[in-house]
Design an enzyme around this catalytic site. Structure first.
Site: not given
Lengths: 497, 497
Positions: A261-262, A265, A291
């Protein structure tokens, strides 16, 4: 060649970005490194920098912007940058210097208080901080101005043009199919993921996280990973984009998916054009598009069969029992298991959005003044039970779980759901546009998707709004059925047998 | 109660300190965390902050200072703070904004280049950076102005009032007894410290360093230790004072004494009065007094018999062979062994000062223009052989070893020797003033010395100059025979048998 007035504007915007980078580093450091006794003064130091930054907007950026407007743009690129800068600057200049300073100091202190309150599940010590923040955010909404609801003024900071009414309509459209899907899932034999909860040394998890980051294309030459209580990513310019993770010995899954997830980003931030540092052309579009970039990697890729195929040997090597007797299809079912639970960041792809609906409703009520901060825990627990069907045991598993409110980020949560919707739509398009996409993913070759996103999302910076970027990339603005179709197809596969 | 004008001045000074804290953190991060690809932009970001800080001196601090002067001080404390601020401000305002920006960017880039150049022992890649820095420092000296030598203008920034001529005179007085002592030592049977060079896991060394820091009184609630190429300490205000260490498996001694050294600096910074954050009353006096605080702990305490008595059990536990057959007196001899060597920070208490004399002479020649940067390696190697008696094998062991020049810190080195001299004088005084000091040290009770230093050194901040602080604490200004007496007594004990 940029026009001279535009070049001067770019220099001025870069100085603001430099101050943002300093503030970003101070904030990163606060969560990764800072000793408890250093927190109070750090808060005041950040307040000084934020106030200086704010003053520079009117003394440095505004005159440069005015001159660039007078000179007139040399081309459409300059025109678009100038227009976007003008919009965000006008918004920012509505906040008095003293207010910006006050908010920065308050949130820095609240952040420290929240960390302790969460650790002890002690809402009482966080309450005065949250009261102060809610009061400040209401004042902030008044400074910005709004037509219908003060929440609109705050949401606009994360999702330009978004309103509470739109979000409410979207959620009303989304909730019925999600609830229907949830009851179907709950009617099926449940999936047991106990085999994934074996103890794996934190140091081995850490090493694996670095391997995954490398595979996904995270550039360690322009960033680093650290550990923190709550995983996050932060950019000090595209050349220094950092992420953090949180390790628990019995939860490889949590580490893996928060890392992916990170990373999503970070790929976005590292993929912005260094030639335009400080300008809208080299800034992320919006929080919802941001997101979408974390979620497309975490969910559409990371929880998909092709990705799990690519990691199958690594996963077998990591688990003490080698996952003997399982196939990657079993793991696919486990990581997509739907199970109502208390913690948002650990929630599955379906119930996650029930958590967001809860927060959106409570934020609306806090900002409008219908709900007092003192009543927040009770309101949270009551509505949580209605939405998710579970009784909250303590505030650490309830209203103290998220960092957002201590950061002053009210209005932020809806962008998570928007991000999931955009992600599903982008993935569906990429899957058609990129030849053999899923074969590449299954072979651990993540470059083709990364490059498609760079061409279709990253390169637009924030020269367009979320829906425009979505339309440029997918041929249509946000269409929530792309998400419900995707999720329903996946869960029917998971719960079919 | 401070007068209103003074309170406003204190606020303004605190804002400058806040920016210094941000710059300090960026610099700490650069040495501890930063990825190579992030360095160039970080340099420019620091340049922007430094320029803003510099602008704030004239737009914010100067008007506040002028108002405080007009209003007149309420007491001697205010008067002294105002006078000291006025002196440093006047000096700083002689540098144009653009120059400050240029210097910050250049040193940030040079720092990155130096790290790589040192690793590869490749002076050629560092040379253009150093040429730029020397040119900038000569311009800086011109901005400040000087009566005799441009070096005086730079030295004054580290040692207020110091001149090249004074340093030269001091070194001329110091060199003969040091050389005499060195030849006596070399005529004696040599001390072998091979037993201290056993392999000890870096993680065990790290843990031990934390224990020592705790014992010495370092406050982990207001700081932290990390690893870096070159150990250093840095303060982001007295509530966040950080140190770093450098670990090598076969050199516990290097770790231990650099940790104690940086701890001494940190105790001083953590010991400044938080009520006066940003004011001279809460700033370190000078670099030489700062260095006296690191050296009193490193050498006068850490290399003394009482300290080694306190650590004897821990050291036996750390060494794989338990130091069997040795006593703490043997270890005392080993850690005070004199041996000409290439690396300043690893040098013994005697030959260390020959390294400083070398750097002082070379800096003088670089700044006056008598020595070209291109000729630095040859000049270094030739003079090093005359002073220390060894032939330099490569630039990593020669002119590339120190971080200072890449930081732009020309004029800094003499303060190290001054620090040793002040340390010896302070220790001699404390040893008389604190009842049973050495029994306390031998028992691992470091509080009494820490408290004596707090009362006699820390609390003066920089309200007095180095020699005044020295006289307040010891009853006389700098007296170098205190150091030569101390060192000669110690080495006669070490080399007696």
């Amino acid at each position: 060649m940029p026009s001279p007035a535009f070049a001067a504007l770019a220099d001025s915007a870069a100085r603001i970005a430099d101050l943002d980078a300093a503030l970003g580093l101070m904030s990163w450091d606060q969560e990764v490194n800072l000793a408890l006794g250093s927190g109070a003064r750090r808060g005041r130091q950040m307040g000084t920098l934020a106030a200086l930054r704010h003053r520079l907007l009117s003394t440095d950026l505004k005159p440069a912007l005015d001159r660039a407007r007078e000179a007139g743009p040399a081309d459409a690129f300059e025109a678009r940058n100038v227009a976007q800068l003008a919009h965000s600057l006008e918004r920012a200049l509505r906040l008095p210097d003293t207010f910006v300073h006050e908010l920065t100091v308050a949130t820095s202190h609240a952040q420290q208080a929240w960390e302790q309150a969460k650790r002890r599940s002690d809402f009482a010590t966080f309450r005065p901080h949250l009261e102060q923040i809610v009061a400040l955010k209401r004042r902030e909404a008044d400074y910005y101005g709004y037509a219908v609801h003060p929440y609109d003024a705050l949401l606009d900071g994360y999702e330009p043009g978004g309103t509470a009414a739109q979000v409410r309509t979207l959620f009303e459209r989304l909730l019925p199919p999600l609830r229907e899907l949830l009851s179907w899932v709950r009617s099926r034999p449940q999936v047991d993921d106990a085999r994934l909860r074996q103890r794996i040394d934190e140091s081995r998890q850490w090493d694996y996280s670095l391997v995954v980051l490398q595979q996904l294309g995270y550039d360690f030459d322009r960033g680093r990973q650290d550990r923190s209580t709550h995983p996050f990513s932060i950019s000090m310019g595209m050349d220094d984009v950092r992420i953090t993770t949180h390790l628990q010995a019995d939860d490889l899954q949590a580490m893996l998916y928060s890392t992916i997830h990170e990373c999503g980003h970070a790929l976005y931030e590292q993929g912005l054009d260094p030639a335009h540092y400080g300008l809208p052309a080299a800034e992320a579009c919006s929080l919802s598009i941001h997101e979408s970039q974390s979620r497309i990697w975490e969910n559409n890729v990371g929880r998909g069969l092709p990705f799990l195929t690519s990691q199958w040997a690594a996963l077998q090597g990591l688990y003490p029992d080698g996952l003997a007797g399982l196939t990657h299809r079993d793991v696919f079912r486990m990581v997509n298991r739907v199970e109502p639970s208390f913690i948002r960041i650990a929630a599955d792809e379906l119930t996650y959005h029930l958590h967001i609906v809860l927060r959106f409703e409570l934020e609306l009520a806090l900002i409008s003044g219908e709900l007092a901060v003192a009543d927040l825990p009770a309101a949270w627990n009551e509505r949580f039970e209605q939405l998710v069907g579970l009784r909250v045991p303590d505030d650490a598993h309830g209203c103290l779980q998220d960092v957002h409110w201590s950061h002053g980020s009210l209005g932020y949560f809806p962008t998570y759901t928007l991000g999931s919707l955009y992600a599903a739509q982008l993935y569906a398009t990429a899957n058609v546009a990129v030849p053999d996409l899923e074969s590449h993913l299954a072979a651990g070759n993540f470059g083709p998707l990364h490059q498609w996103l760079a061409r279709n999302v990253y390169r637009h910076g924030r020269l367009y709004c979320s829906d425009e970027v979505c339309a440029l990339a997918t041929g249509e603005p946000l269409n929530p059925t792309r998400f419900t179709d995707y999720l329903s197809a996946k869960l029917r596969a998971v719960y079919a047998d």
